[in-house]
Design a protein around this motif. Structure first.
Motif, PDB file in Angstrom:
ATOM      1  N   LEU A 116      47.959 -11.080 -10.324  1.00  0.00           N
ATOM      2  CA  LEU A 116      48.030 -10.169 -11.475  1.00  0.00           C
ATOM      3  C   LEU A 116      49.429 -10.158 -12.093  1.00  0.00           C
ATOM      4  O   LEU A 116      49.583 -10.058 -13.314  1.00  0.00           O
ATOM      5  CB  LEU A 116      47.626  -8.751 -11.059  1.00  0.00           C
ATOM      6  N   LYS A 122      44.737 -10.706 -18.646  1.00  0.00           N
ATOM      7  CA  LYS A 122      43.818 -10.374 -17.551  1.00  0.00           C
ATOM      8  C   LYS A 122      42.384 -10.835 -17.833  1.00  0.00           C
ATOM      9  O   LYS A 122      41.640 -11.165 -16.931  1.00  0.00           O
ATOM     10  CB  LYS A 122      43.821  -8.860 -17.284  1.00  0.00           C
ATOM     11  N   GLU A 162      40.436  -3.527 -16.651  1.00  0.00           N
ATOM     12  CA  GLU A 162      40.417  -4.950 -16.309  1.00  0.00           C
ATOM     13  C   GLU A 162      41.073  -5.172 -14.931  1.00  0.00           C
ATOM     14  O   GLU A 162      40.554  -5.909 -14.092  1.00  0.00           O
ATOM     15  CB  GLU A 162      41.176  -5.790 -17.356  1.00  0.00           C
ATOM     16  N   VAL A 163      42.227  -4.532 -14.737  1.00  0.00           N
ATOM     17  CA  VAL A 163      42.944  -4.703 -13.471  1.00  0.00           C
ATOM     18  C   VAL A 163      42.143  -4.111 -12.306  1.00  0.00           C
ATOM     19  O   VAL A 163      42.027  -4.725 -11.242  1.00  0.00           O
ATOM     20  CB  VAL A 163      44.355  -4.080 -13.561  1.00  0.00           C
TER      21      VAL A 163
END
Ligand SMILES: [Zn+2]
Length: 321
Positions: A116, A122, A162-163
């Motif tokens: 990440l 992402k 998203e993360v």
């Protein structure tokens, strides 16, 4: 006098701006120092021995008792945290994931952090994960991609949707073998092809842990494989715990009575029985609250995140309940 203790949880503590991965979610050393000054001004930092003693003998803790905990045995803790704590004469408790340290592997959870931190876009990562899932859908009897996105893409107080999705699907959402494979692939592609060297740079080694123990720090159990422990059967849980206890002995920590911090804060009733029968006296979760050793069950004490406390030595006392 009091039964309350504020337990603070730390992960990466590094000079982020000048590090190889400035995007990693961590605490700057300078801010750690600020927070520690704030803590020393408003709290009484207690040792794990004092906490165990208070619990076992039903004694009071000092007013505004606070315990410092550091998860995952990052080299940051040895290089950046230990000298500061040593200087101030206060104790930290450190929770090493055994396999990462003894086998020089990188935990999937850490691979995900560095993937990440290495990839800004992402959505591109999500597309890559979906592509791999498409390839393996039949073999692993996966549901459609939409199903997983809906289930896991839920933003929380620290991360975007998203993360959170990438973390959740790769930490537990997919079958283990497939997760490992995807983490490996993305880690090699975006972070490093030399996992063993990366691991040696990322985590403390046995001698460093032993040195900290000899200088008054405390070492606790954090599992062998850093699994979500409630997903394991009893036999696997016993294996995780016994390997971790063996490691405690290796770094010079007592196993007559010991403490645990559950990876991801995850445990179940079976695990509590397993650890209770083996001398565990205190356990930490990731539930967010100030702990009370009279009111709370001592094998599942809550903790605060470093982000819940001010990072400014001059801040007013922030009362958290
Ligand atoms: Zn951990």
């Amino acid at each position: 006098m009091s039964k309350e203790v504020t337990v603070v949880m730390y992960h990466y503590v590094r000079d982020l701006k000048y590090s190889r991965y400035p995007e990693i979610k961590g605490l700057d050393v300078q801010l750690f120092k600020e927070q520690l000054e704030y803590i020393l001004k408003h709290y009484n930092v207690v040792t794990m021995e004092e906490l165990m003693e208070a619990k076992e003998r039903n004694r009071d803790l000092p007013e505004n008792a606070l315990l410092l905990t550091f998860d995952d045995a990052y080299i940051d803790h040895y290089l950046n945290v230990f000298p500061i704590l040593n200087d101030k004469g206060i104790q930290g408790t450190f929770f090493p994931p055994v396999k990462a340290i003894t086998k020089h592997e990188v935990l999937d959870v850490n691979k995900i952090h560095f993937i990440l931190a290495s990839v800004g876009e992402k959505q591109m990562l999500i597309d890559e994960i979906f592509n791999i899932m498409d390839k393996y859908r039949d073999r692993y009897k996966l549901k459609d991609n939409e199903y997983y996105y809906k289930k896991y893409a839920i933003k929380n107080r620290f991360d975007t949707e998203e993360v959170v999705f990438i973390k959740r699907i790769l930490q537990g959402g997919l079958p283990e073998k497939l997760r490992n494979e995807i983490c490996d692939y993305l880690f090699r592609k975006y972070v490093s092809e030399n996992e063993s060297a990366f691991s040696r740079e990322l985590y403390m080694n046995v001698d460093q842990l032993r040195c900290m123990k000899q200088n008054g720090m405390f070492i606790g159990v954090h599992g062998y494989d850093h699994y979500w422990l409630s997903t394991l059967d009893e036999e696997q849980q016993i294996n995780e715990i016994e390997l971790s206890m063996k490691f405690l002995q290796e770094v010079g920590e007592s196993i007559d009575r010991w403490v645990v911090c559950y990876p991801y804060g995850d445990y179940d009733e079976t695990l509590l029985k397993v650890i209770k029968g083996r001398g565990c006296t205190i356990g930490f979760t990731t539930e967010v609250a100030v702990a009370n050793i009279e009111r709370d069950y001592c094998l599942t004490l809550p903790r605060l995140d470093t982000n819940d406390l001010p990072k400014d030595r001059n801040a007013e006392l922030r009362v958290i309940r």
